[in-house]
Structure formats: C-alpha cells, structure tokens
Design a protein around this motif. Structure first.
Motif, short mmCIF file in Angstrom:
data_model
loop_
_atom_site.label_atom_id
_atom_site.label_comp_id
_atom_site.label_asym_id
_atom_site.label_seq_id
_atom_site.Cartn_x
_atom_site.Cartn_y
_atom_site.Cartn_z
N LEU A 26 0.84 -1.19 0.00
CA LEU A 26 0.00 0.00 0.00
C LEU A 26 0.88 1.24 0.00
O LEU A 26 1.89 1.28 0.70
N LEU A 27 0.48 2.24 -0.77
CA LEU A 27 1.13 3.55 -0.73
C LEU A 27 0.23 4.43 0.12
O LEU A 27 -0.80 4.92 -0.34
N VAL A 28 0.64 4.62 1.38
CA VAL A 28 -0.18 5.35 2.34
C VAL A 28 0.13 6.84 2.23
O VAL A 28 1.29 7.26 2.24
N LYS A 29 -0.94 7.62 2.14
CA LYS A 29 -0.81 9.07 2.03
C LYS A 29 -0.54 9.69 3.40
O LYS A 29 -0.68 9.04 4.43
N MET A 30 -0.20 10.97 3.38
CA MET A 30 -0.06 11.72 4.63
C MET A 30 -1.43 11.76 5.30
O MET A 30 -2.46 11.83 4.62
N PRO A 31 -1.46 11.72 6.64
CA PRO A 31 -2.75 11.71 7.33
C PRO A 31 -3.44 13.08 7.29
O PRO A 31 -2.79 14.11 7.24
N LYS A 32 -4.76 13.04 7.33
CA LYS A 32 -5.55 14.25 7.50
C LYS A 32 -5.51 14.63 8.98
O LYS A 32 -5.03 13.87 9.82
N LYS A 33 -6.02 15.80 9.31
CA LYS A 33 -5.94 16.33 10.68
C LYS A 33 -6.48 15.36 11.73
O LYS A 33 -5.84 15.11 12.75
N GLY A 34 -7.66 14.81 11.48
CA GLY A 34 -8.28 13.92 12.47
C GLY A 34 -7.44 12.68 12.74
O GLY A 34 -7.24 12.29 13.89
N THR A 35 -6.96 12.07 11.68
CA THR A 35 -6.12 10.87 11.83
C THR A 35 -4.81 11.21 12.50
O THR A 35 -4.33 10.47 13.37
N PHE A 36 -4.22 12.35 12.12
CA PHE A 36 -2.96 12.77 12.73
C PHE A 36 -3.13 12.93 14.24
O PHE A 36 -2.29 12.47 15.02
N GLY A 37 -4.21 13.57 14.66
CA GLY A 37 -4.47 13.75 16.09
C GLY A 37 -4.60 12.43 16.82
O GLY A 37 -4.08 12.26 17.93
N LYS A 38 -5.28 11.47 16.21
CA LYS A 38 -5.44 10.15 16.83
C LYS A 38 -4.11 9.42 16.92
O LYS A 38 -3.81 8.77 17.93
N LEU A 39 -3.31 9.52 15.87
CA LEU A 39 -2.00 8.87 15.88
C LEU A 39 -1.11 9.47 16.96
O LEU A 39 -0.42 8.74 17.68
N ALA A 40 -1.12 10.78 17.08
CA ALA A 40 -0.32 11.44 18.11
C ALA A 40 -0.79 11.04 19.50
O ALA A 40 0.01 10.77 20.39
N ALA A 41 -2.10 10.97 19.68
CA ALA A 41 -2.66 10.59 20.99
C ALA A 41 -2.32 9.15 21.35
O ALA A 41 -2.03 8.85 22.51
#
Length: 109
Positions: A26-41
């Motif tokens: 899979l070529l995974v794109k950069m995360p959108k804001k919501g996903t980024f926040g969840k990943l950081a959390a």
C-alpha cells in the motif's frame, strides 16, 4: 500586474510504502488532521490502565484508519488489523509512520 496560480493537484507528495503480511503493498498518504491527532494521541496512550482488548481495539482502529488512506483505495478494517497483527506490530507501525510524517513536515521538498 503578474498572474500567479497554484494547483493543489501538482504538489509533489510523499507516500509511506507498507507491505502487509499477505504481501500486498500500500502507498499510504499523509494523514488528514483527524487521523494525525489520533496517531499522536495513541503514542502517548497509557496502556497500563487498559485491558488488552481495549488496547488492541484502539490501536487496530487507528492503524486501519491510517492504512485506509492509500493510493490504491483499499479499505483496511479494524478487524483485519487486530486479527493479523499484535500490539507490538501495531505500535511499531504507528512509530514508523509518525517518524515518516514528522520527517516530511521538516523537509517538505
């Protein structure tokens, strides 16, 4: 007066290549804001106060969400992730994906 334009479709984008256990890439794109926040959390998540099932479900959902944001348009489910990968593998993915995202933010070219 100078004419200028900007086309979002012509931005050089960065992708994170992921090979799943079944060999699918899979070529995974950069995360959108919501996903980024969840990943950081989830990186700061205190798993000591969680059951193993809760930790697996939380990590699995976030990993599935991140992986589903791919060029192939492949939908990855939480069930698939929690059935195929353990907590260590999911945590390792999150750490590596976030390192990729943070590296791309620091060097946008």
């Amino acid at each position: 007066m100078a004419n200028m334009n900007f086309d979002f479709n012509k931005i050089n984008r960065s992708f994170f290549t992921v090979t799943l256990t079944d060999g699918k890439k899979l070529l995974v794109k950069m995360p959108k804001k919501g996903t980024f926040g969840k990943l950081a959390a989830v990186q700061d998540m205190d798993t000591d106060n969680m059951t193993m099932d809760d930790a697996m479900d939380t990590l699995g959902a976030i990993v599935a969400e991140a992986l589903s944001n791919n060029l192939q348009g492949e939908k990855i489910t939480t069930e698939y992730i929690t059935d195929q990968y353990d907590v260590e593998e999911m945590s390792e993915f999150v750490d590596n994906y976030m390192a990729f995202v943070n590296g791309a933010k620091k060097n946008p070219n």
